[in-house]
Scaffold this motif. Structure first.
Motif, PDB file in Angstrom:
ATOM      1  N   PHE A  95       0.975  -1.274   0.086  1.00  0.00           N
ATOM      2  CA  PHE A  95      -0.024   0.008   0.097  1.00  0.00           C
ATOM      3  C   PHE A  95       0.841   1.272  -0.045  1.00  0.00           C
ATOM      4  O   PHE A  95       0.729   2.021   0.711  1.00  0.00           O
ATOM      5  CB  PHE A  95      -0.871  -0.169   1.182  1.00  0.00           C
ATOM      6  N   VAL A 111       1.435  -1.946  -7.633  1.00  0.00           N
ATOM      7  CA  VAL A 111       0.342  -2.459  -6.655  1.00  0.00           C
ATOM      8  C   VAL A 111      -0.640  -3.272  -7.209  1.00  0.00           C
ATOM      9  O   VAL A 111      -1.173  -4.478  -6.764  1.00  0.00           O
ATOM     10  CB  VAL A 111      -0.640  -1.047  -6.408  1.00  0.00           C
ATOM     11  N   TRP A 154      -4.555   6.435  -1.989  1.00  0.00           N
ATOM     12  CA  TRP A 154      -4.412   5.286  -2.298  1.00  0.00           C
ATOM     13  C   TRP A 154      -5.591   4.882  -3.160  1.00  0.00           C
ATOM     14  O   TRP A 154      -6.314   3.566  -3.148  1.00  0.00           O
ATOM     15  CB  TRP A 154      -5.124   4.585  -0.694  1.00  0.00           C
ATOM     16  N   TYR A 157      -4.380   1.551  -4.498  1.00  0.00           N
ATOM     17  CA  TYR A 157      -4.719   0.411  -3.751  1.00  0.00           C
ATOM     18  C   TYR A 157      -6.040  -0.064  -3.398  1.00  0.00           C
ATOM     19  O   TYR A 157      -6.606  -1.007  -3.559  1.00  0.00           O
ATOM     20  CB  TYR A 157      -4.005   0.800  -2.201  1.00  0.00           C
TER      21      TYR A 157
END
Length: 259
Positions: A95, A111, A154, A157
């Motif tokens: 992450f 990722v 993020w 992610y």
């Protein structure tokens, strides 16, 4: 009373630290023989040494789940060491933070390679031994971030964690007649090395946003994964379980003000 899992065989990817280590420990305490994977041999060796002496054995293999060849090797190792494979915990995940405006193609590929492709590859590699098991279990570590919530920095992610849930629904259908279930645990904020690295202020903010007023533990996630691995959970597939202390429930900070 759940049927004992003593003597069953499991792989926990990303099992050398954090949530993966917690899952590995929970399974080994239940008598499951576990192979953990990780990309750093020193981390694997440390975890194997720390978890020695539990009812189930814990051994390790250095592997990068973004590599299909490494995933096949990890599965073959578990089958060789334990005589088969019953449980796959697709837990490995990364992450790194990157804003959408500044994110590079390399950031995105890294990722998605670990979090999404790594899930595909380890499950693909394990289909044959899980089928032979007769009670195969796949348990994916997703997240509330992506499927339910968002957090700045993020987006890659979050997309990867939502993708895992898209994967599990079709995988659950395809593997159902093979007596393999596919389910996911969605952790909220769990006290791990990664969370500690984000700083005391961040952790305090997270606690304040959770109705229980606490951060989760790796054992909380391990116990949820262990339930999905039981014989008693054989009729549950394609499902996701949020373990977050109620974090996603308040519609605003004011909802917690009087607690």
């Amino acid at each position: 009373m759940f049927t004992s899992l003593q003597g069953r065989s499991a792989i926990v990817t990303g099992g050398s630290k954090g949530i993966g280590r917690g899952i590995a420990e929970t399974f080994a305490r239940a008598g499951v023989n576990v192979v953990i994977t990780g990309r750093t041999g020193a981390d694997i060796d440390r975890t194997v040494a720390d978890l020695a002496g539990l009812p189930g054995t814990v051994t390790g293999v250095t592997a990068d789940v973004a590599s299909p060849e490494d995933c096949r090797r990890a599965v073959a190792t578990a089958v060789e060491r334990h005589g088969g494979l019953d449980i796959v915990c697709a837990n490995a995940g990364i992450f790194p933070s990157a804003s959408l405006a500044e994110m590079t193609p390399e950031d995105l590929d890294q990722v998605l390679g670990t979090n999404v492709k790594g899930t595909f590859y380890i499950v693909q590699a394990a289909v044959e031994p899980l089928t032979a098991s007769g009670h195969g279990r796949v348990i994916i570590t997703s997240s509330i971030t992506g499927p339910v919530t968002g957090f700045p920095g993020w987006s890659h992610y979050g997309a990867s964690k939502a993708a895992q849930l898209g994967f599990l629904r079709t995988a659950a259908i395809e593997l159902a007649r093979k007596k393999i279930t596919v389910n996911a645990v969605l952790p909220g904020n769990i006290l791990t090395e990664g969370l500690v690295e984000m700083g005391e202020q961040y952790m305090d903010q997270m606690k304040a946003a959770i109705p229980t007023g606490t951060l989760g533990t790796v054992a909380d996630i391990g116990n949820a994964a262990l339930f999905f691995a039981t014989d008693e959970a054989a009729y549950i597939t394609g499902q996701s379980l949020i373990v977050d202390g109620g974090q996603i429930l308040p519609e605003s900070a004011e909802a917690l003000a009087d607690l």
